[in-house]
Structure formats: structure tokens, C-alpha cells
Design a protein around this motif. Sequence first.
Motif, PDB file in Angstrom:
ATOM      1  N   GLU A  30      39.614   0.631  25.710  1.00 50.12           N
ATOM      2  CA  GLU A  30      38.568   1.660  25.694  1.00 50.12           C
ATOM      3  C   GLU A  30      37.193   1.034  25.440  1.00 50.12           C
ATOM      4  O   GLU A  30      36.209   1.429  26.058  1.00 50.12           O
ATOM      5  CB  GLU A  30      38.880   2.717  24.628  1.00 50.12           C
ATOM      6  N   GLU A  31      37.123   0.053  24.543  1.00 51.97           N
ATOM      7  CA  GLU A  31      35.859  -0.617  24.246  1.00 51.97           C
ATOM      8  C   GLU A  31      35.313  -1.333  25.475  1.00 51.97           C
ATOM      9  O   GLU A  31      34.126  -1.247  25.782  1.00 51.97           O
ATOM     10  CB  GLU A  31      36.021  -1.619  23.098  1.00 51.97           C
ATOM     11  N   ILE A  32      36.184  -2.049  26.178  1.00 53.72           N
ATOM     12  CA  ILE A  32      35.717  -2.827  27.328  1.00 53.72           C
ATOM     13  C   ILE A  32      35.293  -1.903  28.464  1.00 53.72           C
ATOM     14  O   ILE A  32      34.315  -2.161  29.154  1.00 53.72           O
ATOM     15  CB  ILE A  32      36.782  -3.855  27.779  1.00 53.72           C
ATOM     16  N   LYS A  33      36.015  -0.792  28.648  1.00 53.79           N
ATOM     17  CA  LYS A  33      35.641   0.153  29.707  1.00 53.79           C
ATOM     18  C   LYS A  33      34.300   0.811  29.405  1.00 53.79           C
ATOM     19  O   LYS A  33      33.541   1.114  30.314  1.00 53.79           O
ATOM     20  CB  LYS A  33      36.730   1.211  29.887  1.00 53.79           C
ATOM     21  N   LYS A  34      34.025   1.013  28.135  1.00 55.52           N
ATOM     22  CA  LYS A  34      32.758   1.611  27.724  1.00 55.52           C
ATOM     23  C   LYS A  34      31.573   0.684  28.032  1.00 55.52           C
ATOM     24  O   LYS A  34      30.481   1.143  28.323  1.00 55.52           O
ATOM     25  CB  LYS A  34      32.796   1.879  26.211  1.00 55.52           C
ATOM     26  N   HIS A  35      31.820  -0.621  27.963  1.00 56.66           N
ATOM     27  CA  HIS A  35      30.734  -1.593  28.082  1.00 56.66           C
ATOM     28  C   HIS A  35      30.817  -2.436  29.354  1.00 56.66           C
ATOM     29  O   HIS A  35      30.346  -3.573  29.374  1.00 56.66           O
ATOM     30  CB  HIS A  35      30.729  -2.505  26.858  1.00 56.66           C
ATOM     31  N   ILE A  36      31.400  -1.906  30.432  1.00 59.44           N
ATOM     32  CA  ILE A  36      31.529  -2.662  31.683  1.00 59.44           C
ATOM     33  C   ILE A  36      30.173  -3.114  32.235  1.00 59.44           C
ATOM     34  O   ILE A  36      30.051  -4.264  32.650  1.00 59.44           O
ATOM     35  CB  ILE A  36      32.361  -1.885  32.725  1.00 59.44           C
ATOM     36  N   PRO A  37      29.133  -2.290  32.245  1.00 59.76           N
ATOM     37  CA  PRO A  37      27.840  -2.796  32.753  1.00 59.76           C
ATOM     38  C   PRO A  37      27.314  -3.991  31.954  1.00 59.76           C
ATOM     39  O   PRO A  37      26.740  -4.922  32.519  1.00 59.76           O
ATOM     40  CB  PRO A  37      26.907  -1.595  32.614  1.00 59.76           C
ATOM     41  N   LEU A  38      27.547  -3.985  30.661  1.00 59.89           N
ATOM     42  CA  LEU A  38      27.127  -5.104  29.821  1.00 59.89           C
ATOM     43  C   LEU A  38      27.923  -6.369  30.161  1.00 59.89           C
ATOM     44  O   LEU A  38      27.361  -7.468  30.243  1.00 59.89           O
ATOM     45  CB  LEU A  38      27.322  -4.731  28.351  1.00 59.89           C
ATOM     46  N   VAL A  39      29.215  -6.214  30.389  1.00 59.85           N
ATOM     47  CA  VAL A  39      30.074  -7.348  30.763  1.00 59.85           C
ATOM     48  C   VAL A  39      29.671  -7.882  32.136  1.00 59.85           C
ATOM     49  O   VAL A  39      29.609  -9.098  32.347  1.00 59.85           O
ATOM     50  CB  VAL A  39      31.562  -6.937  30.734  1.00 59.85           C
ATOM     51  N   GLU A  40      29.388  -6.969  33.072  1.00 64.56           N
ATOM     52  CA  GLU A  40      28.941  -7.406  34.401  1.00 64.56           C
ATOM     53  C   GLU A  40      27.654  -8.214  34.300  1.00 64.56           C
ATOM     54  O   GLU A  40      27.505  -9.237  34.976  1.00 64.56           O
ATOM     55  CB  GLU A  40      28.717  -6.200  35.315  1.00 64.56           C
ATOM     56  N   GLY A  41      26.742  -7.787  33.447  1.00 64.95           N
ATOM     57  CA  GLY A  41      25.498  -8.526  33.257  1.00 64.95           C
ATOM     58  C   GLY A  41      25.734  -9.921  32.706  1.00 64.95           C
ATOM     59  O   GLY A  41      25.109 -10.886  33.141  1.00 64.95           O
ATOM     60  N   ALA A  42      26.661 -10.032  31.757  1.00 61.23           N
ATOM     61  CA  ALA A  42      26.978 -11.342  31.178  1.00 61.23           C
ATOM     62  C   ALA A  42      27.600 -12.259  32.234  1.00 61.23           C
ATOM     63  O   ALA A  42      27.268 -13.448  32.312  1.00 61.23           O
ATOM     64  CB  ALA A  42      27.926 -11.175  29.995  1.00 61.23           C
ATOM     65  N   LEU A  43      28.498 -11.706  33.052  1.00 58.67           N
ATOM     66  CA  LEU A  43      29.126 -12.510  34.095  1.00 58.67           C
ATOM     67  C   LEU A  43      28.117 -12.930  35.163  1.00 58.67           C
ATOM     68  O   LEU A  43      28.143 -14.070  35.636  1.00 58.67           O
ATOM     69  CB  LEU A  43      30.298 -11.749  34.726  1.00 58.67           C
ATOM     70  N   LEU A  44      27.234 -12.033  35.538  1.00 58.53           N
ATOM     71  CA  LEU A  44      26.197 -12.386  36.522  1.00 58.53           C
ATOM     72  C   LEU A  44      25.292 -13.497  36.004  1.00 58.53           C
ATOM     73  O   LEU A  44      24.864 -14.369  36.763  1.00 58.53           O
ATOM     74  CB  LEU A  44      25.372 -11.155  36.881  1.00 58.53           C
ATOM     75  N   LYS A  45      25.003 -13.480  34.712  1.00 53.55           N
ATOM     76  CA  LYS A  45      24.187 -14.527  34.102  1.00 53.55           C
ATOM     77  C   LYS A  45      24.857 -15.890  34.249  1.00 53.55           C
ATOM     78  O   LYS A  45      24.218 -16.877  34.604  1.00 53.55           O
ATOM     79  CB  LYS A  45      23.957 -14.194  32.631  1.00 53.55           C
ATOM     80  N   VAL A  46      26.168 -15.925  34.019  1.00 51.53           N
ATOM     81  CA  VAL A  46      26.911 -17.186  34.147  1.00 51.53           C
ATOM     82  C   VAL A  46      26.993 -17.610  35.610  1.00 51.53           C
ATOM     83  O   VAL A  46      26.762 -18.773  35.947  1.00 51.53           O
ATOM     84  CB  VAL A  46      28.324 -17.041  33.551  1.00 51.53           C
ATOM     85  N   PHE A  47      27.335 -16.665  36.486  1.00 46.39           N
ATOM     86  CA  PHE A  47      27.508 -17.002  37.900  1.00 46.39           C
ATOM     87  C   PHE A  47      26.202 -17.472  38.534  1.00 46.39           C
ATOM     88  O   PHE A  47      26.203 -18.355  39.387  1.00 46.39           O
ATOM     89  CB  PHE A  47      28.062 -15.815  38.672  1.00 46.39           C
ATOM     90  N   SER A  48      25.089 -16.890  38.132  1.00 49.16           N
ATOM     91  CA  SER A  48      23.804 -17.257  38.735  1.00 49.16           C
ATOM     92  C   SER A  48      23.350 -18.654  38.313  1.00 49.16           C
ATOM     93  O   SER A  48      22.498 -19.244  38.963  1.00 49.16           O
ATOM     94  CB  SER A  48      22.733 -16.226  38.388  1.00 49.16           C
TER      95      SER A  48
END
Length: 168
Positions: free
Chosen positions: A102-120
Motif C-alpha cells: 500500500e505504501e509503495i502504490k501510494k508513492h509510485i510517482p515519487l518512485v518513478e522520479g527516483a528511477l528516472l534520475k538514475v536512468f538519466s
Amino acid sequence: MADEELKIEQGGKKKKMIIIIAAAVILIGGGVGGYFFMAGGDDMPELGEVVDPGEEQVAPASGTALYVAMPRPFTFNVPGVGRDRLVEIKVQLMIRGFENEEEIKKHIPLVEGALLKVFSSSNADDLVTEAGKAAIKEQSLREVRATMKNVTGREVVEQVLFTGFVMQ
């Protein structure tokens, strides 16, 4: 005629013996291999063992393993020496327990941002090799854990899994 029957019978016994010996060797080899596989290195410290605090600690594995897929694949350009490349990565997060889900589903946009930071921050020459893929996966895990720890106070994610990786 009786001699011919005797020769045929003896030849059959040799073949049966070879088959039995081969089966025994395979079974014993499989048993030994299974033992070493199951008794493989246990990375958890023993009770009373001193653990170096400088080592990276993994979140304790408690609860059912659940996989949360990112809603869409990450598609981005990476620079390379010869040419720029287009990369698409499909990501799933392994977490433990329904409350973490439930916590991770609530914060998916935040996780996507963190992953994009690494991938970029990656480049095509690193992503071509297995070591480079493993490094970006490890860096993704560290970044997602740090992001979730800042928000929830605990490391929710156990693993970052690449379920699809295409580079053109």
C-alpha cells in the motif's frame, strides 16, 4: 544352439549393469549437487556475531513477497561514444507484506522520479555490458530505498527487477 542363447543372455546382463551403474552415478551426483545448492552460503550473521556497521544492511525479509509493477515502461535516450541510443526498461519492485504494498502504490510517482534520475545519469556504453546493467540496477535500488526512507521512515523495497530491457 545352447551356446548362442547363453552369449545373448550374458550380453544383456552387461548392458543392464552399465545402465544401473550410470543411473547410480547420476543419482549420487544429483544428490551431492542438491546438497551444495541447498547448503549454499548463508549471508545472515550468526547470533552473537559482530557485524561491521559499515556494511550495507538489507531490509529484513518478513511477510509475503509481492511484486508491484511500474505503470508504464521507462523510455529514454542515453548518450554513447558512437551514437545515442534509445532504451526501454520495464521495472517491478519486490516488497514484503501488504502494508508495504500500500505504501509503495501510494508513492509510485515519487518512485518513478527516483528511477528516472538514475536512468538519466547512465550512458549507452555502460548499459551494453552485464556489469553496467547490474550497476544501474543496484543504483536504482539504493535511490528508491533512500526515497522511500525519507517519506515513510523505512526501506520498503527489497529489490528492483528489470522485467524488460531493450536498447536500440
